[in-house]
Design an enzyme around this catalytic site. Structure first.
Site, PDB file in Angstrom:
ATOM      1  N   PRO A 114       1.657  -4.917   5.483  1.00  0.00           N
ATOM      2  CA  PRO A 114       1.922  -3.929   4.433  1.00  0.00           C
ATOM      3  C   PRO A 114       2.198  -4.590   3.084  1.00  0.00           C
ATOM      4  O   PRO A 114       2.090  -3.930   2.046  1.00  0.00           O
ATOM      5  CB  PRO A 114       3.146  -3.160   4.938  1.00  0.00           C
ATOM      6  CG  PRO A 114       3.669  -3.892   6.116  1.00  0.00           C
ATOM      7  CD  PRO A 114       2.623  -4.842   6.588  1.00  0.00           C
ATOM      8  N   GLU A 141       8.434  -8.191  12.875  1.00  0.00           N
ATOM      9  CA  GLU A 141       8.585  -8.229  11.409  1.00  0.00           C
ATOM     10  C   GLU A 141       7.451  -9.014  10.754  1.00  0.00           C
ATOM     11  O   GLU A 141       7.505  -9.329   9.563  1.00  0.00           O
ATOM     12  CB  GLU A 141       9.933  -8.830  11.015  1.00  0.00           C
ATOM     13  CG  GLU A 141      11.135  -7.996  11.430  1.00  0.00           C
ATOM     14  CD  GLU A 141      11.049  -6.554  10.930  1.00  0.00           C
ATOM     15  OE1 GLU A 141      10.671  -6.351   9.771  1.00  0.00           O
ATOM     16  OE2 GLU A 141      11.348  -5.646  11.726  1.00  0.00           O
ATOM     17  N   ARG A 183     -19.823  -0.697  10.329  1.00  0.00           N
ATOM     18  CA  ARG A 183     -20.820   0.342  10.045  1.00  0.00           C
ATOM     19  C   ARG A 183     -21.712  -0.018   8.860  1.00  0.00           C
ATOM     20  O   ARG A 183     -22.754   0.598   8.653  1.00  0.00           O
ATOM     21  CB  ARG A 183     -20.156   1.713   9.828  1.00  0.00           C
ATOM     22  CG  ARG A 183     -19.345   1.820   8.585  1.00  0.00           C
ATOM     23  CD  ARG A 183     -18.572   3.127   8.546  1.00  0.00           C
ATOM     24  NE  ARG A 183     -19.376   4.293   8.192  1.00  0.00           N
ATOM     25  CZ  ARG A 183     -19.727   4.615   6.945  1.00  0.00           C
ATOM     26  NH1 ARG A 183     -19.358   3.855   5.916  1.00  0.00           N
ATOM     27  NH2 ARG A 183     -20.444   5.681   6.710  1.00  0.00           N
ATOM     28  N   ASP A 198     -21.450   7.621   0.488  1.00  0.00           N
ATOM     29  CA  ASP A 198     -20.047   7.678   0.907  1.00  0.00           C
ATOM     30  C   ASP A 198     -19.104   7.733  -0.286  1.00  0.00           C
ATOM     31  O   ASP A 198     -19.416   7.202  -1.360  1.00  0.00           O
ATOM     32  CB  ASP A 198     -19.667   6.403   1.681  1.00  0.00           C
ATOM     33  CG  ASP A 198     -20.196   6.416   3.098  1.00  0.00           C
ATOM     34  OD1 ASP A 198     -20.511   7.496   3.603  1.00  0.00           O
ATOM     35  OD2 ASP A 198     -20.283   5.314   3.675  1.00  0.00           O
TER      36      ASP A 198
HETATM   37  N1  SAM Z   1       8.581  -5.877   8.108  1.00  0.00           N
HETATM   38  C1  SAM Z   1       7.232  -5.784   7.716  1.00  0.00           C
HETATM   39  C2  SAM Z   1       7.170  -5.297   6.282  1.00  0.00           C
HETATM   40  O1  SAM Z   1       7.921  -4.402   5.927  1.00  0.00           O
HETATM   41  O2  SAM Z   1       6.299  -5.786   5.519  1.00  0.00           O
HETATM   42  C3  SAM Z   1       6.475  -4.785   8.594  1.00  0.00           C
HETATM   43  C4  SAM Z   1       6.020  -5.361   9.870  1.00  0.00           C
HETATM   44  S1  SAM Z   1       5.127  -4.181  10.800  1.00  0.00           S
HETATM   45  C5  SAM Z   1       6.365  -3.393  11.724  1.00  0.00           C
HETATM   46  C6  SAM Z   1       4.323  -5.190  12.013  1.00  0.00           C
HETATM   47  C7  SAM Z   1       2.884  -5.511  11.743  1.00  0.00           C
HETATM   48  O3  SAM Z   1       2.149  -4.312  11.620  1.00  0.00           O
HETATM   49  C8  SAM Z   1       2.589  -6.287  10.517  1.00  0.00           C
HETATM   50  O4  SAM Z   1       2.781  -7.660  10.693  1.00  0.00           O
HETATM   51  C9  SAM Z   1       1.130  -5.968  10.291  1.00  0.00           C
HETATM   52  O5  SAM Z   1       0.308  -6.741  11.133  1.00  0.00           O
HETATM   53  C10 SAM Z   1       1.031  -4.539  10.775  1.00  0.00           C
HETATM   54  N2  SAM Z   1       1.098  -3.542   9.689  1.00  0.00           N
HETATM   55  C11 SAM Z   1       2.068  -2.631   9.497  1.00  0.00           C
HETATM   56  N3  SAM Z   1       1.815  -1.843   8.450  1.00  0.00           N
HETATM   57  C12 SAM Z   1       0.631  -2.254   7.941  1.00  0.00           C
HETATM   58  C13 SAM Z   1      -0.152  -1.840   6.843  1.00  0.00           C
HETATM   59  N4  SAM Z   1       0.214  -0.855   6.031  1.00  0.00           N
HETATM   60  N5  SAM Z   1      -1.306  -2.491   6.614  1.00  0.00           N
HETATM   61  C14 SAM Z   1      -1.694  -3.498   7.409  1.00  0.00           C
HETATM   62  N6  SAM Z   1      -0.977  -3.948   8.466  1.00  0.00           N
HETATM   63  C15 SAM Z   1       0.169  -3.339   8.751  1.00  0.00           C
END
Ligand code: SAM
Length: 287
Positions: A114, A141, A183, A198
């Site tokens: 994220p 995390e 795709r 698209d």
């Molecule tokens: N503590 C982290 C933060 O707030 O940035 C969030 C970790 S999340 C619970 C666990 C994993 O989910 C991340 O390491 C990532 O691989 C994935 N993930 C969660 N949200 C995501 C998003 N919006 N985009 C891409 N990957 C995501």
């Protein structure tokens, strides 16, 4: 195209066997390999996480299994002298990376998080042109930061976000990206032209969302298909579709209109936008 996906939940990727991507795999257009990160652990519990340094809630993915996984998939015979100059901005595909000793072909490593930069259709197009991608699915995390740092010394690394929300793990994010990329590969879609229409497709309508679509029957529950779509008049249909795309973009994603160059809007476009309540003609960004 070759895709390696590293995860602690390989079963998450069963959907890649069905529909378009399943067909693409069977046709040899997409070579997807899913790897269990725990295969690179050495303790009885196959541990992949540990407590965070500095304290705080949750667990962090340990660098050791990730390092070994990446070493196995991308053996570190590649020169390590020259890291990606600007992380995440390298535009080329799998490449001869680094300088000095015999160069080797390396993949792009994509880490969903994220805290990454937003994944867009332009990224999907760019990634679809690459021969080899490796995806690292985080959990808990996230992955110890040193994994991306070290990987960046020998391959391009992109940290990308699917949006402003938090998933439980990277698996769903990787499924989304693989579908968006897959795709676009030549031969995957029955009608390659549909990609050009698209929402977000590169080209003239890049900043516009796709408008409404209809199919048979011509009247359903007393709701007729707009007459213009049955007229056979291609020019008028194209104009109607553009008007609808402008209206929908103004309604759902007005910020996208700011990406349109003023000369991309003709007089009719401006009238449609004005009618939709979007500022044009000196009042706002679309002018
Ligand atoms: N503590 C982290 C933060 O707030 O940035 C969030 C970790 S999340 C619970 C666990 C994993 O989910 C991340 O390491 C990532 O691989 C994935 N993930 C969660 N949200 C995501 C998003 N919006 N985009 C891409 N990957 C995501």
């Amino acid at each position: 195209m070759k895709l390696d996906i590293v995860t602690i939940f390989p079963e998450y990727f069963a959907p890649l066997d069905i529909s378009l991507l399943g067909k693409a795999r069977r046709a040899g257009l997409l070579d997807v390999r899913v790897h269990d990160l725990r295969d690179w652990t050495h303790d009885r519990h196959r541990t992949v996480d540990d407590t965070p340094y500095g304290g705080g809630p949750g667990m962090v993915m340990k660098p050791d299994p990730w390092g070994e996984a990446l070493d196995t998939l991308v053996p570190p015979t590649t020169p390590t002298a020259e890291p990606d100059p600007e992380p995440g901005t390298d535009e080329s595909g799998a490449r001869e990376f680094g300088a000095g000793a015999a160069p080797a072909t390396v993949p792009r490593l994509i880490i969903p998080t994220p805290s990454g930069r937003p994944f867009t259709q332009a990224d999907a197009v760019r990634y679809a042109a690459e021969p080899w991608l490796v995806f690292a699915c985080g959990r808990y995390e996230g992955i110890d930061t040193r994994v991306a740092e070290e990987a960046r010394t020998r391959m391009p690394v992109d940290e990308v976000s699917l949006g402003d929300f938090v998933l439980a793990g990277g698996e769903v994010a990787v499924l989304v990206m693989v579908e968006a990329i897959g795709r676009l590969l030549p031969g995957v879609l029955g009608n390659a032209d549909s990609v050009a229409d698209d929402s977000f497709a590169p080209g003239a309508m890049e900043s516009l969302l796709e408008g409404p679509v209809y199919t048979k029957p011509p009247v359903w529950r007393e709701r007729p298909v707009p007459d213009i779509l049955l007229s056979g008049h291609h020019g008028a249909i194209a104009r109607w579709r553009r008007d609808e795309a402008l209206r929908r973009t103004a309604r759902h994603r007005p910020e996208l209109l700011s990406h349109l160059a003023p000369e991309a809007l003709d007089k009719h476009d401006r009238a449609v936008l004005r009618e939709a309540g979007f500022p044009v003609d000196g009042e706002g960004m679309a002018d």
